[in-house]
Design an enzyme around this catalytic site. Sequence first.
Site, PDB file in Angstrom:
ATOM      1  N   GLU A  17       0.695  -1.176   0.076  1.00  0.00           N
ATOM      2  CA  GLU A  17       0.016  -0.004  -0.074  1.00  0.00           C
ATOM      3  C   GLU A  17       0.579   0.903  -0.699  1.00  0.00           C
ATOM      4  O   GLU A  17       2.063   1.286   0.474  1.00  0.00           O
ATOM      5  CB  GLU A  17      -0.715  -0.004   0.917  1.00  0.00           C
ATOM      6  CG  GLU A  17      -1.644   0.642   1.623  1.00  0.00           C
ATOM      7  CD  GLU A  17      -2.988   0.922   2.399  1.00  0.00           C
ATOM      8  OE1 GLU A  17      -3.589   0.176   1.614  1.00  0.00           O
ATOM      9  OE2 GLU A  17      -3.451   1.533   3.681  1.00  0.00           O
ATOM     10  N   THR A  48      -3.932   4.559  -1.295  1.00  0.00           N
ATOM     11  CA  THR A  48      -5.073   5.337  -0.507  1.00  0.00           C
ATOM     12  C   THR A  48      -5.652   6.809  -0.713  1.00  0.00           C
ATOM     13  O   THR A  48      -5.346   6.931  -1.960  1.00  0.00           O
ATOM     14  CB  THR A  48      -4.441   5.524   0.905  1.00  0.00           C
ATOM     15  OG1 THR A  48      -3.902   6.459   1.150  1.00  0.00           O
ATOM     16  CG2 THR A  48      -3.553   4.071   1.873  1.00  0.00           C
ATOM     17  N   ARG A 107     -16.523   3.834   3.369  1.00  0.00           N
ATOM     18  CA  ARG A 107     -17.186   5.360   3.694  1.00  0.00           C
ATOM     19  C   ARG A 107     -16.636   6.292   3.947  1.00  0.00           C
ATOM     20  O   ARG A 107     -16.440   7.261   3.471  1.00  0.00           O
ATOM     21  CB  ARG A 107     -17.401   4.621   5.120  1.00  0.00           C
ATOM     22  CG  ARG A 107     -18.540   6.127   5.959  1.00  0.00           C
ATOM     23  CD  ARG A 107     -19.278   5.885   7.099  1.00  0.00           C
ATOM     24  NE  ARG A 107     -18.316   6.173   7.572  1.00  0.00           N
ATOM     25  CZ  ARG A 107     -17.746   6.085   9.495  1.00  0.00           C
ATOM     26  NH1 ARG A 107     -19.231   5.197   9.693  1.00  0.00           N
ATOM     27  NH2 ARG A 107     -17.259   5.902  10.324  1.00  0.00           N
ATOM     28  N   HIS A 149     -15.347  -2.346  14.344  1.00  0.00           N
ATOM     29  CA  HIS A 149     -14.671  -1.001  13.991  1.00  0.00           C
ATOM     30  C   HIS A 149     -15.143  -0.757  15.733  1.00  0.00           C
ATOM     31  O   HIS A 149     -16.060  -1.052  16.410  1.00  0.00           O
ATOM     32  CB  HIS A 149     -15.891  -0.343  13.418  1.00  0.00           C
ATOM     33  CG  HIS A 149     -15.160   0.539  12.264  1.00  0.00           C
ATOM     34  ND1 HIS A 149     -16.448   1.573  13.202  1.00  0.00           N
ATOM     35  CD2 HIS A 149     -14.790   1.295  11.424  1.00  0.00           C
ATOM     36  CE1 HIS A 149     -16.187   2.848  12.261  1.00  0.00           C
ATOM     37  NE2 HIS A 149     -15.171   2.275  11.144  1.00  0.00           N
ATOM     38  N   LYS A 165     -22.687  -5.208   3.673  1.00  0.00           N
ATOM     39  CA  LYS A 165     -21.472  -4.754   2.550  1.00  0.00           C
ATOM     40  C   LYS A 165     -21.664  -5.541   1.634  1.00  0.00           C
ATOM     41  O   LYS A 165     -21.349  -5.376   0.847  1.00  0.00           O
ATOM     42  CB  LYS A 165     -20.603  -3.980   3.294  1.00  0.00           C
ATOM     43  CG  LYS A 165     -19.983  -3.086   2.447  1.00  0.00           C
ATOM     44  CD  LYS A 165     -18.656  -2.755   3.463  1.00  0.00           C
ATOM     45  CE  LYS A 165     -17.338  -2.893   4.267  1.00  0.00           C
ATOM     46  NZ  LYS A 165     -17.001  -2.003   5.059  1.00  0.00           N
ATOM     47  N   GLN A 176      -8.197  -4.046   9.388  1.00  0.00           N
ATOM     48  CA  GLN A 176      -7.682  -3.374   9.874  1.00  0.00           C
ATOM     49  C   GLN A 176      -6.368  -4.206  10.117  1.00  0.00           C
ATOM     50  O   GLN A 176      -6.943  -5.286  10.525  1.00  0.00           O
ATOM     51  CB  GLN A 176      -8.462  -3.227  11.228  1.00  0.00           C
ATOM     52  CG  GLN A 176      -8.491  -1.474  11.478  1.00  0.00           C
ATOM     53  CD  GLN A 176      -7.934  -0.800  10.894  1.00  0.00           C
ATOM     54  OE1 GLN A 176      -6.870  -1.098   9.809  1.00  0.00           O
ATOM     55  NE2 GLN A 176      -8.247   0.156  11.032  1.00  0.00           N
TER      56      GLN A 176
HETATM   57  P1  FAD Z   1     -18.526   0.853   6.777  1.00  0.00           P
HETATM   58  O1  FAD Z   1     -18.582  -0.463   6.258  1.00  0.00           O
HETATM   59  O2  FAD Z   1     -19.588   2.356   6.673  1.00  0.00           O
HETATM   60  O3  FAD Z   1     -18.632   0.727   8.781  1.00  0.00           O
HETATM   61  C1  FAD Z   1     -18.606   1.944   9.435  1.00  0.00           C
HETATM   62  C2  FAD Z   1     -19.245   1.394  10.708  1.00  0.00           C
HETATM   63  O4  FAD Z   1     -20.802   1.552  10.203  1.00  0.00           O
HETATM   64  C3  FAD Z   1     -19.173   0.770  11.105  1.00  0.00           C
HETATM   65  O5  FAD Z   1     -19.135   0.508  13.140  1.00  0.00           O
HETATM   66  C4  FAD Z   1     -19.946  -0.756  10.899  1.00  0.00           C
HETATM   67  O6  FAD Z   1     -20.491  -1.286  12.133  1.00  0.00           O
HETATM   68  C5  FAD Z   1     -21.485   0.647  10.842  1.00  0.00           C
HETATM   69  N1  FAD Z   1     -23.058   0.438   9.634  1.00  0.00           N
HETATM   70  C6  FAD Z   1     -22.718  -0.070   8.517  1.00  0.00           C
HETATM   71  N2  FAD Z   1     -23.384  -0.847   7.746  1.00  0.00           N
HETATM   72  C7  FAD Z   1     -24.640  -0.208   8.830  1.00  0.00           C
HETATM   73  C8  FAD Z   1     -25.737  -0.322   8.674  1.00  0.00           C
HETATM   74  N3  FAD Z   1     -26.826  -0.689   7.602  1.00  0.00           N
HETATM   75  N4  FAD Z   1     -26.763   0.456   9.881  1.00  0.00           N
HETATM   76  C9  FAD Z   1     -25.674   1.006  11.289  1.00  0.00           C
HETATM   77  N5  FAD Z   1     -24.304   0.939  11.376  1.00  0.00           N
HETATM   78  C10 FAD Z   1     -23.860   0.536  10.038  1.00  0.00           C
HETATM   79  N6  FAD Z   1     -10.282   5.719   4.955  1.00  0.00           N
HETATM   80  C11 FAD Z   1      -9.878   6.875   4.941  1.00  0.00           C
HETATM   81  O7  FAD Z   1     -10.171   8.374   4.920  1.00  0.00           O
HETATM   82  N7  FAD Z   1      -8.960   6.612   3.051  1.00  0.00           N
HETATM   83  C12 FAD Z   1      -8.700   5.149   3.421  1.00  0.00           C
HETATM   84  O8  FAD Z   1      -7.887   5.209   2.053  1.00  0.00           O
HETATM   85  C13 FAD Z   1      -8.430   4.379   3.809  1.00  0.00           C
HETATM   86  N8  FAD Z   1      -8.257   3.026   3.756  1.00  0.00           N
HETATM   87  C14 FAD Z   1      -8.161   1.418   4.452  1.00  0.00           C
HETATM   88  C15 FAD Z   1      -8.447   0.224   4.057  1.00  0.00           C
HETATM   89  C16 FAD Z   1      -8.459  -0.717   5.143  1.00  0.00           C
HETATM   90  C17 FAD Z   1      -7.693  -2.113   4.087  1.00  0.00           C
HETATM   91  C18 FAD Z   1      -9.391   0.144   5.919  1.00  0.00           C
HETATM   92  C19 FAD Z   1      -9.547  -1.348   7.218  1.00  0.00           C
HETATM   93  C20 FAD Z   1      -9.599   1.125   6.463  1.00  0.00           C
HETATM   94  C21 FAD Z   1      -9.684   2.661   5.698  1.00  0.00           C
HETATM   95  N9  FAD Z   1      -9.830   3.880   6.102  1.00  0.00           N
HETATM   96  C22 FAD Z   1      -9.724   5.147   5.333  1.00  0.00           C
HETATM   97  C23 FAD Z   1     -10.625   3.743   6.949  1.00  0.00           C
HETATM   98  C24 FAD Z   1     -12.071   3.772   7.080  1.00  0.00           C
HETATM   99  O9  FAD Z   1     -12.227   4.768   6.194  1.00  0.00           O
HETATM  100  C25 FAD Z   1     -12.779   3.976   8.524  1.00  0.00           C
HETATM  101  O10 FAD Z   1     -12.301   2.938   9.274  1.00  0.00           O
HETATM  102  C26 FAD Z   1     -14.125   4.408   8.514  1.00  0.00           C
HETATM  103  O11 FAD Z   1     -13.966   4.493   9.841  1.00  0.00           O
HETATM  104  C27 FAD Z   1     -15.123   3.088   7.601  1.00  0.00           C
HETATM  105  O12 FAD Z   1     -15.679   2.797   6.378  1.00  0.00           O
HETATM  106  P2  FAD Z   1     -16.073   1.376   6.413  1.00  0.00           P
HETATM  107  O13 FAD Z   1     -15.550   1.570   4.442  1.00  0.00           O
HETATM  108  O14 FAD Z   1     -15.442   0.837   6.717  1.00  0.00           O
HETATM  109  O15 FAD Z   1     -17.453   2.100   6.829  1.00  0.00           O
END
Ligand code: FAD
Length: 289
Positions: A17, A48, A107, A149, A165, A176
């Site tokens: 990465e 990223t 997200r 998370h 998802k 993570q």
């Molecule tokens: P989601 O999958 O939307 O989850 C976010 C939260 O919402 C979780 O607590 C989940 O349980 C909850 N949730 C999901 N769906 C629902 C629903 N229907 N109803 C209620 N609650 C729900 N961040 C950056 O800014 N740039 C990057 O490039 C980046 N790369 C990453 C790469 C990896 C491999 C990882 C693990 C993380 C990365 N992140 C990055 C961090 C990430 O953006 C954050 O962890 C963010 O807070 C959550 O993103 P997500 O896509 O997992 O969100």
Amino acid sequence: MKIIDRLRDDRIHISFEVFPPKTDAGVDSVMDTTAKIAGLNPSYISVTYGAGGGTSKNTAKIATYIRNELGVESLAHLTCASSTKAEVHQLIENLKQLGIENILALRGDIPEGMTFPTEDRYRYAYELVAAIRERGDFCIGAACYPEGHVENEHKEDDIRYLKQKVDSGVDFLTTQMFFDNDIHYNFLYRIREAGITIPVLPGIMPITTASQMKRSQKLSGTVFPRRFLALLDRFGDNPEAMKQAGIAYATDQIIDLLANGIKNIHIYSMNKPDVAAKIMENLSEIIKC
Ligand code: FAD
């Protein structure tokens, strides 16, 4: 090439990465770093997307450079919290025009003080996944959290939302960072029970300084096992020794994962080609197996 096609074959796949620079002035230096990492022959390199969306242009630029100039497959991260739906649709269209085939749909973290959610933004990554799926023939990756998370109190809810998802069109997951492989094995068991069967790449972060460890803990809420804390205690004040110990620890985690039948591993190489090279050297015979 779509990353999922590669992950499904029988070989071991190691990916790295990089992160784009905050300003255009840093692009050349990141490209130089990326070229060194590409020289290690990874299965792909992910790029990223800066929290706040400010680096979106450079994410696309570097992902295109990796694919077209370095001849390595790239994975462009895309977050939706910091952009309106219309802006996100434009970014997806742009990636399509550039020939990017692989997107990690996220997200993103919610910037402090920002009003969220709002009507004009996607609230969760699953909505972004569906929007990408609708707009092109992409391979879509997403994030998952072996320790849960940070925003979600209940791990079971986390897995239920992860299933939602995945069902929206995710091809593979990347975890993570974690520092205790047993946490990962337990997570895999629980998600397979929940019917999530797509490939999951464990994300391994080589921690080479004490300050990096503190940042990582704040960002991910991960638990550092005693074995890791002992390294930090003993070598944290000696940069060269800490670097060596951190690389050894990450190598050890990877070897254990491979020995337990996991064959796709993502390394958070964080623009450090020397660290990435050392890990690959440590694995040189193992990854031929
Ligand atoms: P989601 O999958 O939307 O989850 C976010 C939260 O919402 C979780 O607590 C989940 O349980 C909850 N949730 C999901 N769906 C629902 C629903 N229907 N109803 C209620 N609650 C729900 N961040 C950056 O800014 N740039 C990057 O490039 C980046 N790369 C990453 C790469 C990896 C491999 C990882 C693990 C993380 C990365 N992140 C990055 C961090 C990430 O953006 C954050 O962890 C963010 O807070 C959550 O993103 P997500 O896509 O997992 O969100």
